[in-house]
Design a protein around this motif. Sequence first.
Motif, short mmCIF file in Angstrom:
data_model
loop_
_atom_site.label_atom_id
_atom_site.label_comp_id
_atom_site.label_asym_id
_atom_site.label_seq_id
_atom_site.Cartn_x
_atom_site.Cartn_y
_atom_site.Cartn_z
N ASN A 133 0.97 21.25 6.01
CA ASN A 133 0.12 20.08 5.74
C ASN A 133 -1.35 20.40 6.01
O ASN A 133 -2.24 19.94 5.29
CB ASN A 133 0.56 18.89 6.59
CG ASN A 133 1.73 18.15 5.98
OD1 ASN A 133 2.06 18.35 4.81
ND2 ASN A 133 2.37 17.29 6.75
N TRP A 151 -4.39 20.28 3.41
CA TRP A 151 -5.64 19.57 3.71
C TRP A 151 -6.84 20.48 3.51
O TRP A 151 -7.88 20.06 3.01
CB TRP A 151 -5.59 19.04 5.14
CG TRP A 151 -6.82 18.30 5.56
CD1 TRP A 151 -7.13 17.01 5.31
CD2 TRP A 151 -7.92 18.83 6.31
NE1 TRP A 151 -8.35 16.68 5.84
CE2 TRP A 151 -8.86 17.78 6.48
CE3 TRP A 151 -8.20 20.06 6.87
CZ2 TRP A 151 -10.05 17.95 7.17
CZ3 TRP A 151 -9.39 20.24 7.56
CH2 TRP A 151 -10.31 19.19 7.71
N LEU A 154 -0.91 12.47 3.92
CA LEU A 154 -0.58 13.38 5.01
C LEU A 154 -0.04 12.61 6.21
O LEU A 154 0.89 13.07 6.89
CB LEU A 154 -1.80 14.21 5.39
CG LEU A 154 -2.27 15.22 4.32
CD1 LEU A 154 -3.51 15.96 4.79
CD2 LEU A 154 -1.15 16.22 4.01
#
Length: 1111
Positions: free
Chosen positions: A996, A1000, A1015
């Motif tokens: 994640n 990002w 997220l």
Amino acid sequence: MPSHSERRLISLSRESSTVVDPHSINEVQSGSPNRIRTTRFTWLTWLPKSLFAQFHRAANIYFLFVSIIVCLPDGPMMWSSTVVPFIGVLLWTAFKDLYEDRRRKKDDDAENLRMCWRYDTKGKRFEQVRWMDVRVGDILLNFADEAFAADVLLVRAAGGQAFISTVNLDGETNLKERNAANLLSALTDMPEAGADVPRGENAHQNVLDTAVMTAQHLQAEGLQVELQAPKPVLTDMEGSVKLASASPKTEAKLTELQVSSPCKLSYELFVPRGCVLRNTLYVISIAAFCGPQTKTRLNAAEAVGKVSNMQVYLNRGVQGLVIALILWCIYCATSAEIQGVSVADGRNWFLRFLFYWIILYQIIPISLYVFFEIVKLVLGFQINRDPQMVDPRSKLGATARTADLVEEMGQVNFVFSDKTGTLTENEMVFAHCCVCHDADARDLGDFRQTAKLVEKAEEPPGVAEGKLILSSTQDPRHAEVLWFFVNLATNHSVQVEGEGTNKKFEGSSADEVAFVEAAKDVGVTFVSRTRIPGTSSTEVVLKGPGSKDFTFTILCEIPFSSDRKRMSVIVKHEGEYWCLCKGADNIMGPLCDRPLGGSLGASLTQYSKLGLRTLVIASKKMDDQEFVEDWLVRWKEATVSEDREAEMARVASEVEHSLKAAGVTAIEDKLQDGVPEAITSIKAAGIRFWVLTGDKTETAVEIAKACKLFSDSMTLAYLVNCSNESQALQLIEDAKTTLDGKPDGGLVLDGTFVQQILTSKDGRPMLYELAMASKSCVCCRLSPQQKRRLVELVKDMNRTGITLAIGDGANDVPMIQGAHVGIGIRGKEGNQAVQASDVAVSQFRFLVPLLFCHGRRAYRRVATFICYMFYKHTVLAIGDIFFAHQITFHAKIAYPEWLNSAYASVICGLPVVIVVSLDYDIPDKVALSRPDLYVEGPRRMRFNAPILIAWMLSALYHGGVAWLVPNLTAGTVDTEEDEFWYASCVSFILCVVFVNFRLWMVAESPFRKETVLILLFSFLSLAVTLVVLAESPLGDYMQPQIEGAFVGIFNEAKFFLPMILTPLVLFVDLAVYQAIAMFNPYPLTAAKRKLWWSERNKDKVSKAAGELQSW
């Protein structure tokens, strides 16, 4: 279903109903031969057929194999964690297929249940029936604005002529004329068939009465229609018609009109299913072909789909992962054998190979292709909803007809564009004409209306001059100018619509409409076109100048084609026969009795340099009446011959020669708004731009200069007027010399050169190298197939390059279909280009936002998606790889099965779909003003071998850290111990954190609301999944190994601390990523940084100005 090779005979008689031989034609589909069925399934066959189709995909066969072997006894993984998700994917696709099939069923019903008028032989009246109930041989009646229920043979039309719209069939918006065969026209012109019905209050009932009389008359005369087998080619419809029991009166009528029986039929006498009757009160016809054997259905086969290069790369990546998986399984199984593990657990080498396949199969996730399709659909939807590509006139926006190729629009290396209707408006305005007079020729002046002239209430100079000459028979130029405009008003296929002052000209060619309107402006008005009963001839009436009228009998029309590039009509006027011809100057020159030189040739050159489209008007008197009559017989035979096109061309050449030039026309086709700016931007992005057109060289070059494709300072190399291969190769060598050392060079090719060079083995690569050395290219006098072959040349010479073709007409379809990406412009030449395209737009200028905004973003997004999907599943697989070595290859899983499944779908699958689909980089305004940003796609900067290797190395690093830190500090290798599964859950959480965070980092708008929320959703779904599997009764059934793990890892420091401290290593990733962005940035990254500083400085200036004002 009857074979397509069968001929059919339709026999009408008074004593019995219509007889069709073979009778099986009307027995198909349970006696409903006209029923259309496009559905794939019934309720009983839906699931089996859908599953059968799905297992034609290699990916589904792979997952089926995994689902089978995961059910082996004593396997390392619960079968339900693999089989249930796979069944879910199959059912999701099956229900999607069912939904699409129900939509097709609804469309089928809308077609089959339409109503039409059919003659009832028993009731002797016309009644309304469903389309699906129409059978071959039925006598049908259509009123104005009704569609035809089948492919029909025209029997009778109001006024002897029927005008049909074929927009549903071929996309062409112009009306087409259809007539009855001579025998049928003569038959229905008899009193027994009823009088023709004019428009009026009782017209509907009167038409029904006349139609009944016509049907009875056809039966009484024993009409027999023999037809060839149905064929998909639109122009391939042949047969014959005769009378089996003609009365003496009918025989006399046919003899009087010199109509033979049997009478041959050609496609002009038929109307295909789905066409609509326009501007005609009624049509009576006979159903010739029904249902699946109609032209629309025979041409309904789907075109071969295009596959994007990113799809190919994805498939190759999957194949590479499968190979790596095989090698890994061989390594593990062999290592286990060497270390004697097989003796301890009793598993042989092959079984252990399969077990390791089960453990690591999710390196290729079930959801991969599903998510890939979803991302493409979202990107296509964004194109459809973009307001900046909505045409202000038509209010139509861009339409992504397929979402499979959106990312290819971000990697275009070559653009191939048509000219007329694509770069120009295709709104033809008669600009100039030069009329021959004795051995001289003179321009009459400018015919174009301007605002200044309107303000002064004055006529254009050309119109005024033409009227002045025609108003006086004493003017020495009167006869030539009159004959010139008579040619324009006669040699065409234009139709007159409306009455009185509301008359309007409509035709298949905008040029022809402009000609007729120009003739009308000077006083020669096209009034009417009427079919002569019992013949294929028409009567054209012209009015003016003054009170004078002209009547021409059009004996035949030799139509225009892309190969002939000319059109002729053979006419009879006051007992004299004439051939009137018009065409391109390079074609007409050799056909005229003298070269097109002198002032006429100078005018041609001058008009071309002004960017005007030119045509030569010519004619000749045919003195030999016997030759004309004999030639007309041969022409009619050619129109119904097997090799129709070749025979027609041969017979036409017998009269299209020794013509006398009457003059030259010049038509203006204005550039569309924004075309020069669009081409300038496209070239600035490093894209090579080619214009492929059928116009003459001078016209095309001037248009190229007007639209900024060629600049005044550009060096041009001409490769034209070529007669053989050696000359073509020499032209290339000369062009190389001309362009050597020139940074801004352009090429001008013509059809003669292209024809020679494309057949040359040595010339093809030489032409490509020359094209690569130039910035732009204009190709003139090209046929549709030559356009496509040039596109294919570039594709063959540059296997990795992406080609884009854009056009608006039927002649652009081969080019559009041949390119990687085809763009269709909604133009005035019909919808065929749009129907063949991948994306449809309304204006050429919309190509810029399509490439610079949607294409550029789509390439970046799809590249990020593929890299990230491979990365995130490799991260998880690394844990299993390390664990296999830790336990000496005993074939056990490192992570809980259901966590694996949730990881691939909801936890880490959905976030990447949302982020890459909605990620926002820079405003469209900035993207359009920065063509240099587009280079990322053509240079493949976002997806290449080094990039993919970097992602895989990152996966190795993240997966190794995520597994080893918790396992070595707090866990164990004993899968029977809770500590192992607690540490495994911590490792899994770290994998989610790592992937994640990586998502990002690569997001172009990491702080955007959608990115942050998805997220957060990922972490929330991770927590919910852990709670359900570890702390609920359902989890006791699904994943008993991790019972209590969620509470345990938060209660014990040895699990909790690695979970919160290990992610600190991500600062290393962040530092490396920022260093790359600083010292080796993508063009987009540099542009974003510049934009950020610019906006920040603006804020500072605004703030300082506010403080100064306050002070």
